[in-house]
Motif scaffolding. Structure first.
Motif, PDB file in Angstrom:
ATOM      1  N   THR A  61      -3.356  -1.358   8.376  1.00  0.00           N
ATOM      2  CA  THR A  61      -1.939  -1.314   7.570  1.00  0.00           C
ATOM      3  C   THR A  61      -2.523   0.119   7.613  1.00  0.00           C
ATOM      4  OG1 THR A  61      -4.397  -1.398   5.815  1.00  0.00           O
ATOM      5  CG2 THR A  61      -3.305  -3.534   6.419  1.00  0.00           C
ATOM      6  N   ASP A  62      -1.698  -0.007   6.299  1.00  0.00           N
ATOM      7  CA  ASP A  62      -1.586   1.594   5.942  1.00  0.00           C
ATOM      8  C   ASP A  62      -2.672   3.005   4.803  1.00  0.00           C
ATOM      9  OD1 ASP A  62       1.181   2.546   6.575  1.00  0.00           O
ATOM     10  OD2 ASP A  62       1.861   1.122   4.291  1.00  0.00           O
ATOM     11  N   TRP A  63      -3.684   1.715   4.411  1.00  0.00           N
ATOM     12  CA  TRP A  63      -4.931   2.977   3.974  1.00  0.00           C
ATOM     13  C   TRP A  63      -5.885   1.961   5.214  1.00  0.00           C
ATOM     14  CZ3 TRP A  63      -9.850   0.568   4.835  1.00  0.00           C
ATOM     15  CH2 TRP A  63     -10.896   0.898   4.260  1.00  0.00           C
ATOM     16  N   ALA A  85      -0.952   5.140   0.001  1.00  0.00           N
ATOM     17  CA  ALA A  85      -1.699   4.869   0.984  1.00  0.00           C
ATOM     18  C   ALA A  85      -1.137   5.532   1.778  1.00  0.00           C
ATOM     19  CB  ALA A  85      -2.700   3.684   1.739  1.00  0.00           C
ATOM     20  N   ASP A 124      -7.602   2.372  -5.158  1.00  0.00           N
ATOM     21  CA  ASP A 124      -6.453   1.441  -4.876  1.00  0.00           C
ATOM     22  C   ASP A 124      -6.409   2.305  -6.486  1.00  0.00           C
ATOM     23  OD1 ASP A 124      -3.954   0.101  -6.171  1.00  0.00           O
ATOM     24  OD2 ASP A 124      -4.920  -1.426  -4.253  1.00  0.00           O
ATOM     25  N   ARG A 178     -11.611   0.460   0.111  1.00  0.00           N
ATOM     26  CA  ARG A 178     -10.158   0.374  -0.027  1.00  0.00           C
ATOM     27  C   ARG A 178      -9.561   0.456  -2.028  1.00  0.00           C
ATOM     28  NH1 ARG A 178      -8.126  -4.097  -0.237  1.00  0.00           N
ATOM     29  NH2 ARG A 178      -9.067  -5.123   1.166  1.00  0.00           N
ATOM     30  N   GLN A 232       0.671  -1.296   0.024  1.00  0.00           N
ATOM     31  CA  GLN A 232      -0.104   0.122  -0.059  1.00  0.00           C
ATOM     32  C   GLN A 232       0.685   0.943  -0.232  1.00  0.00           C
ATOM     33  OE1 GLN A 232      -3.039  -0.330   3.395  1.00  0.00           O
ATOM     34  NE2 GLN A 232      -4.135  -2.266   2.798  1.00  0.00           N
TER      35      GLN A 232
END
Length: 267
Positions: free
Chosen positions: A76-78, A27, A241, A237, A24
């Protein structure tokens, strides 16, 4: 000349490159470019400490606090970038890493070797421990000087189900937002209005919605689900992306975000 990677290191690189959820960078780049204040705080309850990512808006007045519950892949980064996106709209966002202490060497999401290991760990979390962790996040948010005392929960995927379950557990939520997550077994204890966001191409979760409508109606609770045709599970998400190949995911994300912000404003 750069040194060649050892076989084990090379395997890790190949795994990360092949894993769209873990890879990611897009992100992370957006998060690092954000002008908003971010910090990590330890949330302590009993003998447990949960690390949480907190994003603050740039506003003059006190604002509601959102407890953001991550996907089955962990914090997560997202998930952090999504927290920052909501902060940009004027909300304090507290995003606990519910894998805190369960990773290698007592770490959290970032310590797991890859997506499969994180998914397995999240899948095995004790629901009572999850609710206690979320209580700690909500309590922290309620006592922030910059917060106005209102708390909402927002969850995605596995976290969507946990947002619904949290609404059945905690009595002082102003609202619960469920993104493509399943309902709890018991809804009679829900007090906050629950708003659902579902993907049209997600029969696994979509099949739970009619029964949930009936159960919430029978219990006299507020439940408003919306399904976005053509979108797949995880569209919030996937819709942002850069590698997304399903236009309906982006459309669903845009429409769902607009609905979410309208509901938050009216909260």
């Amino acid at each position: 000349m750069p040194r060649a990677l050892k076989p084990a290191a090379a395997a890790v690189v190949l795994f990360l490159a092949a894993s769209p959820v873990l890879a990611q960078d897009w992100a992370r780049t957006r998060l690092e470019a954000s002008p908003r204040h971010h910090e990590y705080v330890p949330l302590k309850h009993g003998n447990r400490t949960v690390q949480a990512f907190v994003a603050y808006p740039e506003v003059k007045t006190k604002v509601p606090v959102i407890v953001l519950i991550h996907e089955i892949f962990g914090l997560t980064d997202w998930a952090k970038e999504m927290a920052d996106e909501l902060a940009a709209q004027g909300y304090i966002v507290v995003a606990p890493d519910l894998l805190s202490g369960f990773g290698p060497n007592g770490g959290g999401t970032s310590e797991f070797s890859g997506q499969d290991a994180a998914v397995k760990a999240v899948s095995g979390l004790d629901p009572e421990v999850v609710n206690a962790d979320l209580d700690a996040a909500a309590d922290y948010g309620q006592h922030l000087p910059a917060g106005n005392g209102k708390i909402a929960s927002i969850g995605f995927c596995w976290g969507g189900g946990k947002s619904f379950a949290f609404a059945a557990h905690r009595k002082d939520l102003s609202a619960a937002f469920v993104f493509y997550g399943p309902p709890p077994a018991e809804v009679t204890t829900v007090t906050a209005p629950v708003y659902g966001f579902y993907a049209g191409n997600d029969a696994r979760i979509g099949a739970t919605v009619p029964g949930t409508v009936a159960a919430m109606k029978a219990a006299g609770k507020t439940y408003e689900p919306v399904s976005y045709e053509g979108a797949g599970h995880g569209f919030m998400r996937a819709g942002e992306d850069p590698t997304n190949t399903v236009p309906a995911n982006k459309t669903a994300r845009d429409q769902a975000l607009a609905r979410l912000l309208k509901l938050l404003k009216a909260m």
